[in-house]
Design a protein around this motif. Structure first.
Motif, short mmCIF file in Angstrom:
data_model
loop_
_atom_site.label_atom_id
_atom_site.label_comp_id
_atom_site.label_asym_id
_atom_site.label_seq_id
_atom_site.Cartn_x
_atom_site.Cartn_y
_atom_site.Cartn_z
N PHE A 11 57.18 38.02 70.53
CA PHE A 11 56.74 38.65 71.78
C PHE A 11 56.64 37.51 72.79
O PHE A 11 55.82 36.60 72.60
CB PHE A 11 55.39 39.34 71.61
N GLU A 14 56.03 33.74 71.76
CA GLU A 14 55.35 33.63 70.47
C GLU A 14 56.13 34.33 69.35
O GLU A 14 56.39 35.53 69.42
CB GLU A 14 53.95 34.25 70.58
N ILE A 16 56.13 36.01 66.05
CA ILE A 16 55.10 36.65 65.21
C ILE A 16 55.58 36.76 63.77
O ILE A 16 54.84 36.47 62.84
CB ILE A 16 54.74 38.04 65.76
N GLN A 35 45.45 37.73 56.43
CA GLN A 35 44.34 37.76 57.38
C GLN A 35 44.72 38.43 58.69
O GLN A 35 45.90 38.63 58.97
CB GLN A 35 43.84 36.34 57.61
N SER A 36 43.71 38.74 59.45
CA SER A 36 43.89 39.34 60.76
C SER A 36 44.86 38.51 61.59
O SER A 36 44.74 37.28 61.63
CB SER A 36 42.52 39.38 61.43
N GLY A 37 45.82 39.17 62.21
CA GLY A 37 46.75 38.46 63.08
C GLY A 37 47.93 37.83 62.35
O GLY A 37 48.76 37.16 62.97
N SER A 38 48.06 38.05 61.04
CA SER A 38 49.14 37.40 60.28
C SER A 38 50.49 38.10 60.47
O SER A 38 51.52 37.56 60.05
CB SER A 38 48.78 37.34 58.79
N GLY A 39 50.49 39.29 61.06
CA GLY A 39 51.76 39.98 61.34
C GLY A 39 52.01 41.22 60.50
O GLY A 39 53.10 41.78 60.53
N LYS A 40 50.99 41.69 59.78
CA LYS A 40 51.16 42.84 58.87
C LYS A 40 51.61 44.09 59.63
O LYS A 40 52.57 44.75 59.24
CB LYS A 40 49.83 43.15 58.14
N THR A 41 50.88 44.39 60.70
CA THR A 41 51.19 45.61 61.46
C THR A 41 52.54 45.50 62.16
O THR A 41 53.29 46.48 62.23
CB THR A 41 50.07 45.91 62.47
N VAL A 42 52.85 44.30 62.64
CA VAL A 42 54.15 44.12 63.30
C VAL A 42 55.28 44.37 62.29
O VAL A 42 56.26 45.05 62.59
CB VAL A 42 54.26 42.72 63.95
N PHE A 51 59.29 48.85 66.29
CA PHE A 51 59.76 47.59 66.87
C PHE A 51 61.15 47.30 66.32
O PHE A 51 61.41 47.56 65.15
CB PHE A 51 58.85 46.41 66.48
N GLU A 163 46.16 50.66 56.89
CA GLU A 163 44.72 50.59 56.58
C GLU A 163 44.16 51.96 56.20
O GLU A 163 43.26 52.47 56.88
CB GLU A 163 43.95 50.05 57.80
N HIS A 196 43.61 45.00 54.16
CA HIS A 196 42.99 43.70 53.89
C HIS A 196 41.85 43.90 52.90
O HIS A 196 40.97 43.07 52.76
CB HIS A 196 42.53 43.02 55.18
N1 LIG Z 1 53.11 44.77 71.23
C1 LIG Z 1 52.71 43.49 71.13
N2 LIG Z 1 52.90 42.64 72.16
C2 LIG Z 1 52.54 41.35 72.08
N3 LIG Z 1 51.95 40.79 70.98
C3 LIG Z 1 51.72 41.60 69.94
C4 LIG Z 1 52.09 42.98 69.95
N4 LIG Z 1 51.74 43.52 68.74
C5 LIG Z 1 51.19 42.52 68.03
N5 LIG Z 1 51.16 41.38 68.73
C6 LIG Z 1 50.64 40.08 68.27
O1 LIG Z 1 51.16 39.82 66.98
C7 LIG Z 1 50.21 39.13 66.18
C8 LIG Z 1 50.09 39.81 64.85
O2 LIG Z 1 49.51 41.10 65.05
P1 LIG Z 1 49.39 42.18 63.91
O3 LIG Z 1 48.78 43.38 64.54
O4 LIG Z 1 50.66 42.34 63.18
O5 LIG Z 1 48.31 41.50 62.93
P2 LIG Z 1 47.71 42.06 61.61
O6 LIG Z 1 48.05 41.11 60.53
O7 LIG Z 1 48.10 43.48 61.41
O8 LIG Z 1 46.15 41.94 61.92
P3 LIG Z 1 44.93 42.96 61.70
O9 LIG Z 1 44.58 42.84 60.23
O10 LIG Z 1 43.87 42.41 62.57
O11 LIG Z 1 45.40 44.34 62.09
C9 LIG Z 1 48.91 39.11 66.99
O12 LIG Z 1 48.77 37.82 67.54
C10 LIG Z 1 49.13 40.14 68.06
O13 LIG Z 1 48.46 39.79 69.24
#
Ligand SMILES: Nc1ncnc2c1ncn2[C@@H]1O[C@H](COP(=O)(O)OP(=O)(O)OP(=O)(O)O)[C@@H](O)[C@H]1O
Length: 254
Positions: A11, A14, A16, A35-42, A51, A163, A196
């Motif tokens: 993005f 950055e 991801i 962990q939070s922010g590791s990219g799981k949801t992406v 995406f 989740e 998580h």
């Molecule tokens: N649409 C988007 N635009 C810009 N950055 C994004 C977008 N979606 C996610 N990110 C960034 O990607 C990184 C990973 O986010 P992601 O939601 O995949 O984390 P996660 O591992 O699922 O965390 P959590 O357990 O907190 O849900 C974060 O830094 C987030 O800010």
């Protein structure tokens, strides 16, 4: 089976996802943890097509999404069931209408046929006599069951869960985990769960993918995760005092 081959996603500046390669198995509950922010949801959003990866390929069975024509993409969408975080039921629809929604969207079945299927899946998630209630009238655990019923009503080949346990007490969370796993086995679904929750890892982690800062740093199953010496994974596993205590007891018994 879903194969992920060197998926990258940025993005802006950055990056991801930094090149994820793995396989999610058919008939198994595959977990994405980290962990939070590791990219799981992406990663999950790349899998369900929300995406578009910048690089790499995703194969559903042997077919790369990138090479699918419109018709094949439409078919794939119909083969996907999604369990959203929080359930995401429509508040103004009854339970029956919620579960029927994908059938209305994707099939041309008669109302009586749809109702038959709705009742079948509601029974499978052990919910009866709730058809005419609204989501606000049933408990959080029951709402999750409704969401599962809705996610499987179309007989999906692939089930994605974001989740699924959030907001549930530990006992209900375990019941929901087990239900997801049973349905996965019964229907030979390729299920991918973002979580998580260490309890979920223990209960249903048949294949576990551990992400850290957009990299896959470990993969294995719920047996292997307690034996690995990967520091990132052990930090994650033993961040809970409960698991630390279990480990200490095991060590003292050796
Ligand atoms: N649409 C988007 N635009 C810009 N950055 C994004 C977008 N979606 C996610 N990110 C960034 O990607 C990184 C990973 O986010 P992601 O939601 O995949 O984390 P996660 O591992 O699922 O965390 P959590 O357990 O907190 O849900 C974060 O830094 C987030 O800010």
């Amino acid at each position: 089976m879903i194969k992920v081959d060197n998926i990258k996603k940025s993005f802006g500046e950055e990056e991801i996802l930094k090149g994820i390669t793995t396989t999610f198995y058919k008939g198994k509950t595959n977990l994405i943890i980290g962990q939070s922010g590791s990219g799981k949801t992406v990663l999950l959003k790349c899998l369900i097509g929300l995406f578009k990866p910048d690089d790499g390929n995703i194969f559903f069975e042997d077919k790369a999404i990138q090479n699918m024509d419109d018709e094949e993409q439409r078919t794939l969408r119909e083969e996907i069931g999604m369990l959203f975080q929080g359930g995401a039921l429509f508040d103004s629809m009854t339970i029956e209408e919620n579960v029927m929604f994908p059938l209305r969207m994707f099939t041309k079945q008669k109302k009586s046929e749809m109702l038959g299927r709705v009742n079948e899946v509601l029974k499978r998630v052990k919910l009866e006599n709730v058809n005419k209630k609204f989501p606000a009238e049933i408990s959080g655990g029951m709402q999750k069951r409704v969401s599962i019923a809705r996610a499987i009503v179309n007989n999906p080949k692939y089930l994605f869960c974001d989740e699924p346990n959030s907001g549930l007490d530990p006992k209900t969370a375990t019941v929901i985990d087990n239900l997801i796993q049973e349905i996965t086995h019964e229907n030979n679904i390729t299920t991918v769960v973002v979580t998580h929750d260490m309890n979920s890892v223990m209960e249903i982690g048949e294949k576990i993918v551990f992400l850290k800062n957009g990299l896959l740093v470990w993969q294995g199953d719920n047996d292997q995760i307690f034996k690995t010496d990967n520091q990132d994974v052990t930090d994650f596993v033993y961040s809970s005092n409960l698991f630390k205590k279990i480990r200490d007891i095991q060590i003292s018994e050796q």
